[in-house]
Design an enzyme around this catalytic site. Structure first.
Site, short mmCIF file in Angstrom:
data_model
loop_
_atom_site.label_atom_id
_atom_site.label_comp_id
_atom_site.label_asym_id
_atom_site.label_seq_id
_atom_site.Cartn_x
_atom_site.Cartn_y
_atom_site.Cartn_z
N ASP A 96 -20.83 -33.92 14.70
CA ASP A 96 -20.55 -32.62 15.31
C ASP A 96 -21.81 -31.77 15.48
OD1 ASP A 96 -17.91 -33.23 15.60
OD2 ASP A 96 -17.23 -32.14 13.83
N ASP A 200 -17.15 -11.56 2.06
CA ASP A 200 -18.36 -12.37 2.21
C ASP A 200 -18.76 -12.47 3.68
OD1 ASP A 200 -18.45 -12.79 -0.49
OD2 ASP A 200 -17.65 -14.83 -0.43
#
EC number: 2.7.1.23
Length: 320
Positions: A96, A200
């Site tokens: 990928d 985050d």
């Protein structure tokens, strides 16, 4: 010209090869691809290494001397917006990560990209290495169709001034630059505030990217035929910080709180945009899709089961 050359007459059909570097089996496969195209009268360009400081990692390609094979003619090109211009498609050998590199070149040239998985999961690839000859035969005979996959256009504003622009096929990931402490953000959808929270980061994803980083962050898997934008908070400190699926025409904005931490926007994990504290990220559907080469009409469910090795024992199916 012979392997390793960089000039010569362009053929009627030409394909750009982007391959994961440094693995002997991929080098051999790339040479095999070149020989098949050579017999079919199709020219092949080969991407070689080039470092670009705006990317997290180099735009890796094959080394030029890896194609010094008698009788094999290729054109050596370096990464850049013109690398794929005039080609029929970009062919990817790798996983990928290599596909995402190739997608940059394919999108810049408005041509399709075909992935042959030589990595691990390779969710973006159309087929596996063991079906290489069959896949290349379909390319030679032009027995393929093209599917458009939506992208994201991303910009960063500071006091209404645009300071950064980017795009993504999978996702735009808004993260704390220092990775210390919490990034304070306010999420906005279509001009209306939705939720403020510490986190985050926040992922904004396409359906194609729903099986990538957004999946790891707890987002839903979205069939690629469905056009939508996904918003997936990462480790959010809030009662309401659930993944959202919005209209593909929505404008998603994430504002960082002034006095909070500086951040970064990672586009497909490859290209970075600066995000000062108090800045605003805006994400909309991309104007330019990525064109996907499809070789068969297998359902997405079959692909997902195969790639993730999902258990389906006990399935009976509906009787005709």
């Amino acid at each position: 010209m012979s392997g390793g050359s960089s000039g010569g007459q362009q053929r009627e059909r030409e394909i750009l090869l982007v391959a994961h570097p440094g693995r002997a089996e991929i080098t051999e496969t790339a040479r095999r691809v070149g020989k098949i195209f050579e017999r079919a009268g199709i020219g092949m360009r080969v991407l070689v290494d080039e470092v670009d400081s705006t990317r997290i990692e180099p735009m890796d390609g094959m080394a030029a001397d890896e194609f010094l094979v008698p009788g094999l003619e290729v054109t050596i090109v370096q990464a850049g917006p013109d690398a794929a211009l005039g080609c029929e498609m970009v062919l990817v050998l790798g996983g990928d990560g290599t596909f995402l590199r190739a997608a940059e070149l394919a999108q810049a040239a408005s041509i399709p990209v075909l992935g042959i998985n030589l990595g691990r999961i390779g969710f973006l690839a159309e087929t596996e290495a063991e079906h290489l000859d069959e896949a290349l035969g379909q390319v030679v005979r032009r027995e393929y169709r093209i599917e458009h996959r939506m992208t994201l256009d991303v910009l960063v504003r500071v006091d209404d001034e645009i300071i950064e622009r980017g795009w993504a096929l999978n996702e735009a990931s808004i993260e704390n630059r220092s990775r210390l402490g919490v990034l304070e953000v306010v999420l906005e959808v279509d001009g209306r505030p939705v939720s403020a929270f510490g986190c985050d980061g926040v992922l904004i994803s396409t359906p194609t990217g729903s099986t990538a980083y957004a999946f790891s962050a707890g987002g839903p898997v979205v069939w690629p035929e469905l056009e939508a934008l996904l918003v997936v908070p990462s480790n959010a400190h809030a009662l309401f910080a659930r993944p959202l699926v919005t209209s593909p025409e929505s404008l998603i904005a994430v504002e960082t709180v002034a006095g909070s931490h500086d951040g970064l926007v990672f586009c497909d994990g490859r290209r970075t945009l600066e995000l000062p504290a108090g800045a605003r990220v805006e994400v909309v559907r991309g104007k330019e899709p990525v064109r996907w080469v499809r070789l068969d009409s297998a359902p997405f469910a079959d692909r997902m089961v195969r790639k993730f090795e999902l258990p389906v024992t006990g399935w009976r199916g509906r009787k005709p």
